[in-house]
Scaffold this active site. Structure first.
Site, PDB file in Angstrom:
ATOM      1  N   LYS A 185      14.608 -50.010  40.222  1.00  0.00           N
ATOM      2  CA  LYS A 185      14.152 -50.617  41.477  1.00  0.00           C
ATOM      3  C   LYS A 185      12.877 -51.432  41.257  1.00  0.00           C
ATOM      4  O   LYS A 185      11.928 -50.958  40.646  1.00  0.00           O
ATOM      5  CB  LYS A 185      13.896 -49.525  42.515  1.00  0.00           C
ATOM      6  CG  LYS A 185      13.533 -50.063  43.900  1.00  0.00           C
ATOM      7  CD  LYS A 185      13.376 -48.917  44.881  1.00  0.00           C
ATOM      8  CE  LYS A 185      13.052 -49.413  46.284  1.00  0.00           C
ATOM      9  NZ  LYS A 185      12.841 -48.275  47.205  1.00  0.00           N
ATOM     10  N   GLU A 205      20.100 -43.765  47.715  1.00  0.00           N
ATOM     11  CA  GLU A 205      18.826 -43.636  47.016  1.00  0.00           C
ATOM     12  C   GLU A 205      18.204 -42.276  47.342  1.00  0.00           C
ATOM     13  O   GLU A 205      18.311 -41.794  48.482  1.00  0.00           O
ATOM     14  CB  GLU A 205      17.892 -44.746  47.511  1.00  0.00           C
ATOM     15  CG  GLU A 205      16.536 -44.739  46.853  1.00  0.00           C
ATOM     16  CD  GLU A 205      15.586 -45.767  47.458  1.00  0.00           C
ATOM     17  OE1 GLU A 205      14.677 -46.205  46.747  1.00  0.00           O
ATOM     18  OE2 GLU A 205      15.757 -46.140  48.644  1.00  0.00           O
ATOM     19  N   CYS A 217      17.601 -50.452  48.244  1.00  0.00           N
ATOM     20  CA  CYS A 217      16.767 -50.329  49.443  1.00  0.00           C
ATOM     21  C   CYS A 217      15.927 -51.575  49.738  1.00  0.00           C
ATOM     22  O   CYS A 217      16.455 -52.625  50.070  1.00  0.00           O
ATOM     23  CB  CYS A 217      15.902 -49.072  49.344  1.00  0.00           C
ATOM     24  SG  CYS A 217      15.351 -48.482  50.964  1.00  0.00           S
TER      25      CYS A 217
END
Length: 462
Positions: free
Chosen positions: A155, A55, A188
């Site tokens: 995300k 990321e 993440c």
């Protein structure tokens, strides 16, 4: 199959909040993409069929909403048509980064997963449309070995990312490969939440996950490699996890994980990136097997009041107020409770070292750097010999301990953590549910014990 992940030390903008033009943004991103290209070639040479990058690896971080704009590529998220950016660069404007990634995949005949910033204009009529008339997403893209864009994921659980928007609905994104079936994608902070990570895996019965991350390690319970492994174990999946490498920011820790083996990289000392290539088995068995594994291991709840118990004390760990009991002796049984959660430990030390260990419990809402409900039973090495040092970040230990740890967890989502000296990983001998308790047991860790924990996520109470 052979997988690769690259832990990338990204070349960062010296001043991410300063406005730049598209040309300057492309130049900076181009320097990172040059490294991606070298690593893709290297991975393909070693036989890798898929490579995953971290990321924020291409553009960096700490932007504002307006300062990141020149770094954003255009991606049509709802694209149903097959698009090959390398072969059809003319279809959309502002797709230079996608074109380069697509060409890397095509030239090296490899599946490639990367993370970039993307933009999408929106209509005033759209109630979610930001005032500036566009969405900005933190996006993973996956290309097949022909360079075709096969999946995009936006995300969902942003971690203090003012530059980006949360998509209106969670994306459940996966792509198909000829060598290992379907791969799911998330990013993440997503790994700590039900949506979309857990739901994606359960709904589509996925066995392989690609996971770009920019993770700041937090010991003793949330260092990158520790939690990545726990996730692979808990859900019986393979995870290809690529983290960014910036030790000064506490960022390192990537790996290729199966439920029973890990190939990891964690390095806080030196600079530069690291390519990990490993051959791992395709998982075919069903998810339920793990939850029933280890049924035959005897476990018992210690009888109360047999001996004088050591004093309870409180200390802060991971910004939460844990209740602890010291683990002083060479061997014994201790228990500690908070709210509805009781944790039990049966232990035996190989040698009594001058290190303080403690068993801690926390059952409550975690509220710092994100809000989520945690049920945790944790055996940790303390930072020193006083109670106040329990919960501190510790990286080295010498004590070898046989243990069985269990708790009456109220959630089925338990991440078994087992971290050893030098931030290395070990695997439990047995784990699973028995008599409404979840347990983990280990005879003799491979090196000194830092953390053995059951990290439960009670998603419904977030």
């Amino acid at each position: 199959y052979v997988a690769a992940v690259y832990e990338h030390e990204s070349i960062l903008s010296p001043n991410p909040t300063a406005p730049v033009d598209r040309q300057a943004a492309l130049e900076l991103m181009g320097r990172n993409l040059d490294i991606y290209e070298q690593q893709t070639v290297a991975a393909a040479r070693q036989g890798a069929q898929i490579i995953v990058f971290p990321e924020d690896g291409i553009h960096g971080f700490n932007f504002t909403r307006s300062s990141i704009y020149p770094y954003l590529d255009f991606v049509l998220h709802s694209h149903s048509q097959k698009w090959n950016p390398c072969r059809e660069p003319y279809l959309f404007n502002d797709t230079e980064v996608l074109q380069r990634l697509s060409c890397m995949a095509l030239k090296n005949k490899i599946f490639l997963v990367a993370n970039l910033g993307t933009k999408q204009p929106c209509e005033r009529a759209d109630p979610h449309c930001p005032p500036d008339g566009r969405y900005q997403f933190n996006t993973n893209v996956a290309f097949n070995d022909e360079g075709v864009l096969v999946a995009t994921y936006r995300k969902h659980n942003l971690y203090f990312e003012d530059a980006f928007d949360t998509p209106p609905e969670p994306d459940y994104k996966f792509f198909d490969t000829p060598f290992a079936g379907k791969f799911g994608m998330f990013t993440c902070f997503d790994i700590l939440f039900f949506e979309p990570a857990v739901n994606l895996i359960r709904q589509y019965n996925l066995k392989q996950i690609v996971y770009p991350t920019a993770w700041m390690n937090q010991l003793p319970l949330l260092s990158a490699v520790e939690f990545q492994q726990a996730f692979a174990t808990a859900f019986n999946v393979n995870i290809l996890a690529a983290n960014i490498h910036h030790p000064t920011l506490g960022m390192t820790g990537s790996g290729i994980y199966t439920p029973v083996k890990s190939f990891i990289y964690h390095n806080m000392e030196s600079y530069g990136g690291k390519l990990i290539v490993a051959e791992i088995p395709v998982i075919t068995t069903d998810y339920k097997t793990h939850l029933e594994r280890g049924q035959e291991v005897p476990s018992r709840v210690p009888e109360k009041g047999k001996e004088q118990s050591p004093p309870l004390f409180y200390a802060e760990m991971m910004y939460d107020n844990f209740t602890f009991i010291p683990v002083w002796k060479e061997q014994g049984e201790v228990q500690v409770c908070a709210n509805s959660l009781c944790c039990y430990l049966n232990y035996q030390r190989a040698v009594l070292t001058d290190e303080l260990y403690a068993l801690g419990v926390f059952d409550g809402l975690h509220t710092v750097h994100g809000t989520y409900y945690v049920q945790a039973c944790a055996l940790v090495k303390c930072g020193g010999l006083s109670f106040s040092t329990c919960g501190q970040e510790v990286t080295d230990a010498t004590a070898l301990i046989d243990f069985q740890l269990w708790g009456n967890m109220s959630t089925p989502y338990i991440f078994p953590l087992l971290l050893t000296s030098g931030i290395t990983l070990d695997f439990a001998d047995h784990m699973g549910w028995k008599n409404n308790h979840y347990f983990i047991s280990k005879n003799r860790t491979s090196s000194g014990l830092l953390t053995a924990a059951l990290y439960g996520r009670w998603y419904e109470k977030d």
